[in-house]
Design a protein around this motif. Structure first.
Motif, PDB file in Angstrom:
ATOM      1  N   VAL A 144      44.845  63.358 118.902  1.00  0.00           N
ATOM      2  CA  VAL A 144      43.455  63.057 118.563  1.00  0.00           C
ATOM      3  C   VAL A 144      43.470  62.198 117.308  1.00  0.00           C
ATOM      4  O   VAL A 144      44.006  62.607 116.268  1.00  0.00           O
ATOM      5  CB  VAL A 144      42.633  64.332 118.332  1.00  0.00           C
ATOM      6  CG1 VAL A 144      41.154  63.981 118.173  1.00  0.00           C
ATOM      7  CG2 VAL A 144      42.825  65.318 119.481  1.00  0.00           C
ATOM      8  N   ILE A 181      42.952  60.882 122.526  1.00  0.00           N
ATOM      9  CA  ILE A 181      41.519  61.072 122.336  1.00  0.00           C
ATOM     10  C   ILE A 181      41.144  60.320 121.052  1.00  0.00           C
ATOM     11  O   ILE A 181      41.642  60.645 119.970  1.00  0.00           O
ATOM     12  CB  ILE A 181      41.150  62.550 122.218  1.00  0.00           C
ATOM     13  CG1 ILE A 181      41.557  63.300 123.495  1.00  0.00           C
ATOM     14  CG2 ILE A 181      39.661  62.712 121.929  1.00  0.00           C
ATOM     15  CD1 ILE A 181      41.356  64.798 123.407  1.00  0.00           C
ATOM     16  N   PHE A 185      48.347  66.185 123.610  1.00  0.00           N
ATOM     17  CA  PHE A 185      47.227  65.361 123.156  1.00  0.00           C
ATOM     18  C   PHE A 185      47.504  64.844 121.752  1.00  0.00           C
ATOM     19  O   PHE A 185      48.125  65.532 120.926  1.00  0.00           O
ATOM     20  CB  PHE A 185      45.924  66.175 123.090  1.00  0.00           C
ATOM     21  CG  PHE A 185      45.378  66.610 124.415  1.00  0.00           C
ATOM     22  CD1 PHE A 185      44.498  65.799 125.125  1.00  0.00           C
ATOM     23  CD2 PHE A 185      45.726  67.844 124.952  1.00  0.00           C
ATOM     24  CE1 PHE A 185      43.983  66.210 126.351  1.00  0.00           C
ATOM     25  CE2 PHE A 185      45.221  68.260 126.165  1.00  0.00           C
ATOM     26  CZ  PHE A 185      44.352  67.442 126.872  1.00  0.00           C
ATOM     27  N   ALA A 244      36.222  66.040 117.696  1.00  0.00           N
ATOM     28  CA  ALA A 244      36.801  65.762 119.014  1.00  0.00           C
ATOM     29  C   ALA A 244      37.795  66.851 119.416  1.00  0.00           C
ATOM     30  O   ALA A 244      37.863  67.242 120.585  1.00  0.00           O
ATOM     31  CB  ALA A 244      37.477  64.393 119.008  1.00  0.00           C
TER      32      ALA A 244
END
Length: 261
Positions: free
Chosen positions: A238, A259, A236, A95
């Motif tokens: 993940v 994510i 972000f 990802a």
């Protein structure tokens, strides 16, 4: 086990990994460990002393036993990290790869999840990769990407280069996207067991246009010794599908995009 197929002597972190594997759940004598690793008993004693100082083993008369159970605050050895939540780390790395485009300048931190990302960079072209991880560098040294090592003091446990000596190169760089691992992750931010490692993480957080944290759900709610960055440092996170709902709320409050791999 004392050397690899090229007759290279094992580094002490590699020997320690093998000692922990040999101990398993039982007691082993120093003579047994020396025979298994094909090294001297004096070498085994030194390695056991190092492992005992980190809380990984307990010395007993003539040998040692592996410490387990409630020893959650001990930082795992690198070999142990690569085997923990391996499937989740692979999905997280895949990802994270989607955030990298051809021609990017990126930073790769230490840690097994970031190493999984390093192994996937062959599908990208013309990257400039800055890293303090010798494991990531070893994966990329024969690639066509431009590779820059940060420099610094070698930290055997994480196989990274850390501390104030990373400053001259770190401060000279402008990094587009930085990818970090962590030992602990709470509402206060990320944390690690080593002040030198925390220093270098903070240094790069200040030099990156976009910072991304790669953390499996087992890291959430765990705090380690030294703060290495706040939630506001990251754009972000993940992670996997096991992220606790309360952390989802906290991250969204800080405008962090989540994510889930």
């Amino acid at each position: 086990m004392g050397s690899n197929g090229n007759n290279r002597k094992l580094l002490s972190p590699e020997r320690e990994d093998l000692i922990l594997a040999a101990l398993g759940d039982g007691v082993r004598t120093i003579a047994e460990l020396a025979g298994a690793l094909q090294v001297s008993e004096a070498t085994v004693r030194r390695d056991l002393h190092s492992l005992e100082n980190r809380g990984a083993v307990q010395r007993v008369h003539g040998g040692a036993i592996r410490v387990g159970g409630d020893d959650e605050k001990r930082e795992p050895l690198f070999h142990e990290k690569t085997t923990l939540r391996a499937a989740e780390k692979e999905r997280i790395a895949e990802a994270a790869l989607a955030l990298i485009e051809d021609g990017d300048s990126i930073y790769l931190d230490g840690g097994s999840t970031v190493l999984a990302l390093a192994r996937k960079l062959g599908s990208r072209r013309n990257l400039t990769v800055v890293t303090n991880s010798l494991m990531a560098a070893a994966e990329l040294m024969e690639s066509r990407h431009r590779l820059i090592l940060l420099g610094g003091e070698f930290r055997p446990l994480s196989r990274t280069l850390v501390g104030p000596l990373t400053t001259p190169i770190g401060e000279a760089l402008h990094i587009g996207k930085a990818f970090f691992g962590t030992i602990g992750f709470t509402a206060a931010g990320v944390s690690t067991t080593d002040p030198g490692e925390a220093f270098t993480k903070k240094l790069i957080l200040g030099r990156a246009g976009m910072s991304v944290l790669l953390a499996d759900s087992g890291k959430f709610g765990r705090a380690s010794l030294v703060n290495a960055g706040t939630l506001d440092d990251f754009r972000f996170v993940v992670t996997d599908s096991g992220i606790p709902p309360e952390f989802m709320k906290i991250l969204k409050k800080h405008n962090i995009e989540i994510i889930q791999a």
